[in-house]
Design a protein around this motif. Structure first.
Motif, PDB file in Angstrom:
ATOM      1  N   ASN A 151       0.566  -1.226   0.160  1.00  0.00           N
ATOM      2  CA  ASN A 151      -0.212  -0.092   0.268  1.00  0.00           C
ATOM      3  C   ASN A 151       0.779   1.411  -0.257  1.00  0.00           C
ATOM      4  OD1 ASN A 151      -2.132  -1.643  -0.166  1.00  0.00           O
ATOM      5  ND2 ASN A 151      -2.768  -1.134   2.297  1.00  0.00           N
ATOM      6  N   VAL A 152       0.222   1.722  -0.947  1.00  0.00           N
ATOM      7  CA  VAL A 152       1.883   3.143  -1.212  1.00  0.00           C
ATOM      8  C   VAL A 152       0.762   4.665  -1.521  1.00  0.00           C
ATOM      9  CG1 VAL A 152       3.284   4.120  -2.761  1.00  0.00           C
ATOM     10  CG2 VAL A 152       2.903   1.563  -2.719  1.00  0.00           C
ATOM     11  N   LEU A 153       1.528   5.365  -0.500  1.00  0.00           N
ATOM     12  CA  LEU A 153       1.140   6.813  -0.470  1.00  0.00           C
ATOM     13  C   LEU A 153       2.062   8.038  -1.222  1.00  0.00           C
ATOM     14  CD1 LEU A 153      -0.331   9.381   1.374  1.00  0.00           C
ATOM     15  CD2 LEU A 153       1.698   9.091   3.249  1.00  0.00           C
ATOM     16  N   ILE A 154       1.632   8.853  -2.275  1.00  0.00           N
ATOM     17  CA  ILE A 154       2.227   9.304  -2.989  1.00  0.00           C
ATOM     18  C   ILE A 154       2.202  10.634  -2.294  1.00  0.00           C
ATOM     19  CG2 ILE A 154       2.672  10.323  -4.890  1.00  0.00           C
ATOM     20  CD1 ILE A 154       1.561   7.779  -6.411  1.00  0.00           C
ATOM     21  N   VAL A 155       3.471  11.498  -1.827  1.00  0.00           N
ATOM     22  CA  VAL A 155       3.641  12.933  -1.431  1.00  0.00           C
ATOM     23  C   VAL A 155       4.207  13.196  -2.327  1.00  0.00           C
ATOM     24  CG1 VAL A 155       3.742  14.513   0.267  1.00  0.00           C
ATOM     25  CG2 VAL A 155       3.177  11.179   0.591  1.00  0.00           C
ATOM     26  N   GLU A 156       3.223  14.347  -3.510  1.00  0.00           N
ATOM     27  CA  GLU A 156       3.773  14.834  -4.442  1.00  0.00           C
ATOM     28  C   GLU A 156       3.082  15.994  -4.853  1.00  0.00           C
ATOM     29  OE1 GLU A 156       6.031  16.425  -7.148  1.00  0.00           O
ATOM     30  OE2 GLU A 156       6.822  14.696  -7.115  1.00  0.00           O
ATOM     31  N   ASP A 157       3.383  17.631  -4.804  1.00  0.00           N
ATOM     32  CA  ASP A 157       2.494  18.915  -5.416  1.00  0.00           C
ATOM     33  C   ASP A 157       2.578  18.868  -7.179  1.00  0.00           C
ATOM     34  OD1 ASP A 157       5.318  19.723  -5.836  1.00  0.00           O
ATOM     35  OD2 ASP A 157       5.132  21.584  -5.095  1.00  0.00           O
ATOM     36  N   SER A 158       3.579  18.733  -7.928  1.00  0.00           N
ATOM     37  CA  SER A 158       2.870  18.338  -8.915  1.00  0.00           C
ATOM     38  C   SER A 158       2.381  17.456  -9.781  1.00  0.00           C
ATOM     39  CB  SER A 158       4.783  18.733  -9.902  1.00  0.00           C
ATOM     40  OG  SER A 158       4.126  18.400 -11.382  1.00  0.00           O
ATOM     41  N   LYS A 159       1.350  17.879 -10.408  1.00  0.00           N
ATOM     42  CA  LYS A 159       0.207  16.699 -10.785  1.00  0.00           C
ATOM     43  C   LYS A 159       0.884  16.190 -12.056  1.00  0.00           C
ATOM     44  CE  LYS A 159      -4.331  16.518 -12.441  1.00  0.00           C
ATOM     45  NZ  LYS A 159      -4.469  15.362 -13.184  1.00  0.00           N
ATOM     46  N   ILE A 160       1.373  16.502 -12.580  1.00  0.00           N
ATOM     47  CA  ILE A 160       2.486  15.447 -13.286  1.00  0.00           C
ATOM     48  C   ILE A 160       2.996  14.789 -12.853  1.00  0.00           C
ATOM     49  CG2 ILE A 160       3.957  16.204 -15.506  1.00  0.00           C
ATOM     50  CD1 ILE A 160       2.944  18.913 -16.384  1.00  0.00           C
TER      51      ILE A 160
END
Length: 207
Positions: free
Chosen positions: A3-12
């Motif tokens: 199970n993964v959480l992604i923390v990234e402010d760039s939508k691309i």
């Protein structure tokens, strides 16, 4: 299933990472968020195994600080820090925060999915060094650790006396290091130096 959480402010970037994970049946994206300050709240649910965390996130929130807090409370969660910034201190700080691996988005020679796979198998994947940048006539690798500390202080707008106090050295020592830096870069004044290292993101004061 991981199970993964992604923390990234760039939508691309976020969409790209989600697509890569969705193509692999070993991973399940639980959620994606823009702000590292909210990552710990997501972890409270207890179903996160792996976090892919950008260092510079929305609202200038630091992924490094968030990773440190999460590792203190949820040490079993694997954290891979990601960045496209060549800031020279990031790798060292990531290790100090207890992160498991580190991935350069634009400079890395290993793909993200390989970093994920090996990290979940118990490896720690780290770059051999920070990206080499041209600063004036010098390369960033030409600076000593102390010179980089002095440059960071200059970027912070500190006077020579303040730098000496902050680094616990004499003012003459500060002047010696600055003279060496100026000689290496060929710059005539520290304003040129500061402008260059900030523009090329060798130094990011907020992180």
């Amino acid at each position: 299933m991981t199970n993964v959480l992604i923390v990234e402010d760039s939508k691309i970037s976020r969409d790209s990472i989600e697509r890569q994970l969705s193509d692999n049946t070993e991973y399940c994206v639980i959620t994606s968020i823009e702000n590292a300050a909210n990552a710990e709240i997501v972890c409270m649910r207890g179903n996160i195994d792996l976090i892919l965390m950008d260092i510079c996130t929305a609202d200038d929130e630091s992924g490094l600080k968030a990773a440190k807090r999460i590792k203190q409370h949820y040490p079993r969660i694997k954290i891979i820090l990601m960045t496209s910034m060549p800031e020279h201190s990031f790798i060292k700080k990531a290790i100090e925060c207890g992160c498991d691996s580190f991935w350069y988005k634009e400079y890395g020679s290993i793909g993200l999915m390989e970093v994920c796979r090996r990290t979940m198998q118990g490896e720690s994947i780290w770059p051999s060094g920070t990206p080499i940048l041209r600063i004036g006539l010098a390369e960033s690798s030409d600076f000593t650790e102390r010179e980089l500390e002095v440059i960071r202080e200059l970027v912070g707008g500190h006077k020579y006396s303040e730098i000496a106090e902050n680094l616990n050295v004499t003012e003459n020592t500060v002047k010696f290091h600055i003279k060496s830096i100026m000689s290496k870069t060929g710059y005539k004044n520290t304003l040129q130096l500061v402008a260059d290292v900030v523009e090329k993101r060798l130094i990011l004061p907020k992180y």
